[in-house]
Write an enzyme that holds these catalytic residues in place. Sequence first.
Site, PDB file in Angstrom:
ATOM      1  N   ASP A  83       1.252  -1.319   0.247  1.00 31.61           N
ATOM      2  CA  ASP A  83       0.353   0.029  -0.159  1.00 31.61           C
ATOM      3  C   ASP A  83       1.090   1.162   0.186  1.00 31.61           C
ATOM      4  O   ASP A  83       1.623   1.056   0.320  1.00 31.61           O
ATOM      5  CB  ASP A  83      -0.854  -0.158   1.105  1.00 31.61           C
ATOM      6  CG  ASP A  83      -1.745   1.192   1.147  1.00 31.61           C
ATOM      7  OD1 ASP A  83      -3.144   0.979   1.068  1.00 31.61           O
ATOM      8  OD2 ASP A  83      -1.347   2.276   1.597  1.00 31.61           O
ATOM      9  N   ILE A  84       0.407   2.278  -1.278  1.00 31.05           N
ATOM     10  CA  ILE A  84       1.272   3.287  -1.095  1.00 31.05           C
ATOM     11  C   ILE A  84       1.247   3.937   0.392  1.00 31.05           C
ATOM     12  O   ILE A  84       0.269   4.423   1.125  1.00 31.05           O
ATOM     13  CB  ILE A  84       1.054   4.030  -2.364  1.00 31.05           C
ATOM     14  CG1 ILE A  84       1.161   3.364  -3.824  1.00 31.05           C
ATOM     15  CG2 ILE A  84       2.008   5.855  -2.829  1.00 31.05           C
ATOM     16  CD1 ILE A  84       0.448   3.949  -4.489  1.00 31.05           C
ATOM     17  N   ASN A  91      -1.642  13.377  -2.886  1.00 27.58           N
ATOM     18  CA  ASN A  91      -2.697  13.939  -4.206  1.00 27.58           C
ATOM     19  C   ASN A  91      -3.338  15.215  -3.254  1.00 27.58           C
ATOM     20  O   ASN A  91      -3.818  15.602  -4.663  1.00 27.58           O
ATOM     21  CB  ASN A  91      -4.787  12.796  -3.720  1.00 27.58           C
ATOM     22  CG  ASN A  91      -4.358  11.905  -4.970  1.00 27.58           C
ATOM     23  OD1 ASN A  91      -3.958  11.607  -6.040  1.00 27.58           O
ATOM     24  ND2 ASN A  91      -5.226  10.305  -4.086  1.00 27.58           N
ATOM     25  N   ASP A 100      -2.283  10.000  -9.910  1.00 26.49           N
ATOM     26  CA  ASP A 100      -1.894   8.539 -11.183  1.00 26.49           C
ATOM     27  C   ASP A 100      -1.249   8.477 -11.185  1.00 26.49           C
ATOM     28  O   ASP A 100      -1.113   7.119 -11.822  1.00 26.49           O
ATOM     29  CB  ASP A 100      -3.256   8.965 -11.981  1.00 26.49           C
ATOM     30  CG  ASP A 100      -5.113   9.026 -11.454  1.00 26.49           C
ATOM     31  OD1 ASP A 100      -5.504   8.620 -10.728  1.00 26.49           O
ATOM     32  OD2 ASP A 100      -6.019   9.595 -12.580  1.00 26.49           O
ATOM     33  N   GLU A 126      -5.521   2.524  -3.765  1.00 29.05           N
ATOM     34  CA  GLU A 126      -3.405   2.208  -3.976  1.00 29.05           C
ATOM     35  C   GLU A 126      -3.088   1.128  -3.163  1.00 29.05           C
ATOM     36  O   GLU A 126      -1.995   1.206  -2.290  1.00 29.05           O
ATOM     37  CB  GLU A 126      -3.692   3.572  -3.269  1.00 29.05           C
ATOM     38  CG  GLU A 126      -3.689   4.549  -2.262  1.00 29.05           C
ATOM     39  CD  GLU A 126      -4.225   3.675  -0.186  1.00 29.05           C
ATOM     40  OE1 GLU A 126      -5.124   2.999  -0.807  1.00 29.05           O
ATOM     41  OE2 GLU A 126      -3.465   3.808   0.530  1.00 29.05           O
TER      42      GLU A 126
END
Length: 214
Positions: A83-84, A91, A100, A126
């Site tokens: 997971d980022i 964002n 994106d 994500e």
Amino acid sequence: SDVSWQKQAIEQTRLNIILFINIAIFAVVLVLTLWQLVKTKRVNQHHYEQSVLDPLTQLFNRHGFHQSVDSLDNKSGFLLIADIDNFKSINDRFGHNIGDKVLHRVAKTLKQQVRDSDIVARYGGEEFVIFFPSQDSNQLKMISQRLICSVSALDFSDLNENLKQVTISVGLDKGSVEANHFELLYEKADTLLYKAKSSGKNQFIMGHLESASV
Ligand SMILES: Nc1nc2c(ncn2[C@@H]2O[C@H](COP(=O)(O)OP(=O)(O)OP(=O)(O)O)[C@@H](O)[C@H]2O)c(=O)[nH]1
């Protein structure tokens, strides 16, 4: 006689023309049918890809992941969730468009770092999931480390000079991806991912074994 010979020649020419027309029609129908077949195959392929691939990253989507995993003979191995870290703030600070692009690059890196036989998917916003049909926990430790390092080494300065580094956290555990066992394995890996996040991010935690960090 000359007259009957002429008649015969004309008749022969007429038959030849009819034969030629028939062959020509047959050839045209054959070509059109083949062309239609190729077109149908392409459309089917396109529909199939759209149903199993994530359009942003070209990785499997959730549906594609399960379809691939279901088709495996050997369903035991390691399930890894990556997971980022702090993606919401990426964002918020740099915009969805850059968000994106970050997703796309991270996806590409993850895919590049594993074997073709490992199943990589974008499982959620994500969040990426990888299934390794391997039992070798030392190998999986090395791969987890490599995934984390290669993401943190990515350069995003062309997108925004203030976007210095992107990291991921990883949870992984051994088990079966058999349909009725998957949920349990996913929950175990997800709990470990949560631990990796809450103990500082940019690290992996592996089930049943000691943790390691970058
Ligand atoms: N740009 C972009 N953002 C997405 C997409 N899918 C999900 N997100 C965003 O991903 C963010 C996920 O945020 P959180 O779940 O709060 O997690 P986080 O900020 O990464 O924090 P940690 O997971 O704790 O490190 C949300 O802001 C979603 O809007 C997508 O396809 N594109």
